[in-house]
Design an enzyme around this catalytic site. Sequence first.
Site, PDB file in Angstrom:
ATOM      1  N   ASP A  75      -1.927   6.380  -4.164  1.00  0.00           N
ATOM      2  CA  ASP A  75      -1.016   5.483  -3.328  1.00  0.00           C
ATOM      3  C   ASP A  75      -0.696   4.285  -4.562  1.00  0.00           C
ATOM      4  O   ASP A  75      -1.059   4.219  -5.434  1.00  0.00           O
ATOM      5  CB  ASP A  75      -1.326   5.153  -2.040  1.00  0.00           C
ATOM      6  CG  ASP A  75      -2.413   4.028  -2.273  1.00  0.00           C
ATOM      7  OD1 ASP A  75      -3.013   3.728  -2.799  1.00  0.00           O
ATOM      8  OD2 ASP A  75      -2.272   3.313  -0.824  1.00  0.00           O
ATOM      9  N   SER A  83       0.692  -1.229  -0.013  1.00  0.00           N
ATOM     10  CA  SER A  83      -0.086  -0.183  -0.113  1.00  0.00           C
ATOM     11  C   SER A  83       0.735   1.179   0.075  1.00  0.00           C
ATOM     12  O   SER A  83       1.927   1.427  -0.793  1.00  0.00           O
ATOM     13  CB  SER A  83      -1.094   0.118   1.116  1.00  0.00           C
ATOM     14  OG  SER A  83      -1.967   0.952   0.916  1.00  0.00           O
ATOM     15  N   ASP A  85      -5.676   2.397  -3.883  1.00  0.00           N
ATOM     16  CA  ASP A  85      -6.921   2.732  -3.048  1.00  0.00           C
ATOM     17  C   ASP A  85      -7.267   3.703  -2.245  1.00  0.00           C
ATOM     18  O   ASP A  85      -8.259   3.910  -1.533  1.00  0.00           O
ATOM     19  CB  ASP A  85      -7.008   1.214  -2.354  1.00  0.00           C
ATOM     20  CG  ASP A  85      -6.172   0.824  -1.291  1.00  0.00           C
ATOM     21  OD1 ASP A  85      -5.031   1.858  -1.281  1.00  0.00           O
ATOM     22  OD2 ASP A  85      -6.195   0.015  -0.509  1.00  0.00           O
ATOM     23  N   ASP A 142      -1.085   1.499  -4.515  1.00  0.00           N
ATOM     24  CA  ASP A 142      -1.910  -0.060  -5.017  1.00  0.00           C
ATOM     25  C   ASP A 142      -3.206   0.711  -5.232  1.00  0.00           C
ATOM     26  O   ASP A 142      -4.324   0.156  -5.572  1.00  0.00           O
ATOM     27  CB  ASP A 142      -2.106  -0.904  -4.072  1.00  0.00           C
ATOM     28  CG  ASP A 142      -2.715  -0.435  -2.762  1.00  0.00           C
ATOM     29  OD1 ASP A 142      -2.377   0.842  -2.187  1.00  0.00           O
ATOM     30  OD2 ASP A 142      -3.426  -1.192  -2.023  1.00  0.00           O
TER      31      ASP A 142
HETATM   32 MG    MG Z   1      -3.394   1.623  -0.443  1.00  0.00          MG
END
Ligand code: MG
Length: 461
Positions: free
Chosen positions: A250, A106, A254, A252
């Site tokens: 970010d 993340s 999300d 990934d």
């Molecule tokens: Mg993330």
Amino acid sequence: MSLIKSISGIRGTIGGKTGDNLTPIDTVKFAAAYGTWLKNETGKAHLKVVVGRDARISGSMIQELTMNTLLGLGIDVIDLGLSTTPTVEIAVPLENADGGIILTASHNPKQWNALKLLNSKGEFLDGEAGLKILKIAEDESIEFATVDDLGNISKIEDYIDRHIEEVLKLKLVDAEKVKKANLKVVVDAVNSTGGIAIPSLLKKMGVEVVELYCEPNGHFPHNPEPLKEHLTDICELVKKEKADFGIVVDPDVDRLAFIDETGEMFGEEYTLVACADYVLSRTPGNTVSNLSSSRALRDITKKHNGTYEASAVGEVNVVELMKANNAVIGGEGNGGIIYPESHYGRDSLVGSALFLTYLAESGKKVSELRKEYPSYFMSKNKIELTPGLDVDGILKAVEKKHSSEEISTVDGVKIDFPENWVHLRKSNTEPIIRIYTEAKSQKEADELAQKMIQEIKDIIS
Ligand code: MG
């Protein structure tokens, strides 16, 4: 160097000693525990798991280890390659898979990686499942498949495009309207997979895109957490390019943050507030965010005659309460938009598309939109404790002292005062209490935090 095993997955640093880091051996062990859990849980002979990763440098290595471990258990793998967390989440049900794994740490820096685990709905596993997997990894009660039963890999390389198609199909996303608005947007994706997904989505909506750090090579040019102090480059570029706004995600994809046309942060907390305002104006209903998120969502929900509820911190908790509450939108103040009309997971593609449609419809500048929302300011602090102190006892004492106020003990202690709030949470990994406050001015938020720190010190002494 560290390895954090929790009910929500395993996260660690690359390199170093096994057991203290996310080494190849730890990766295999945990992937095998997940596959074994899935076999136990479903009782099915043939299982299918979707696997994707963000662009971090260790991604390919960790993904190959994970996939080959699943094959060794006799599980078939759908390999999405470079992907995003929400893309893997939507792929699981679309591919009729039994689960999913995303290799990403993340917003954490490049030395980190992690396995994020999904169920057959493409949603994060709950605590009970997480505990079972940790137990399987600990006991090493894993049985691999014989040679005739090994799993197979199939590759699907265009899943981000399929994800974009799903987003464009949403009723409240109107690409035609956005096209007519002639918008120009700068995108900072910290050289991860948001650099593939966000510009592609924007172009399909007729937006002129200026790409900043959109090369998915995993070399993060700044700390990848989308906080103001890490985003000076995009703030400058939005002004220089005379763009309508900036989008930051970010690694990934999300978490989503916006920069207004003057180069100022829209405020990470206000991504959800703005998207919710738009969604609620079209489809009135309830909302949910976590206890540490801005009160502005509660205010906006009230304005649209809906009910707002706050959950414990953690995406799985937000999703659970959203379902119980029939929420039309929810998420986390850290820029996580969950829109059930699409799926129950934080999705920056969904958030960007909703925000663009809203902006195009309103005809307003991003800074003007921001001014329409109640202004709140947060202060995030922590107090370091002597190891061994009774943290639960301290929190209980704080709760008792404020028992005449509106209090939630779902997750630590949250005290809602009429004009501001404070949320105290203990950490499971360090001897600290996190103290988040929110008020109508930064000064008031900081002062409230100091007051709470003093209260805790008084309780300890
Ligand atoms: Mg993330």
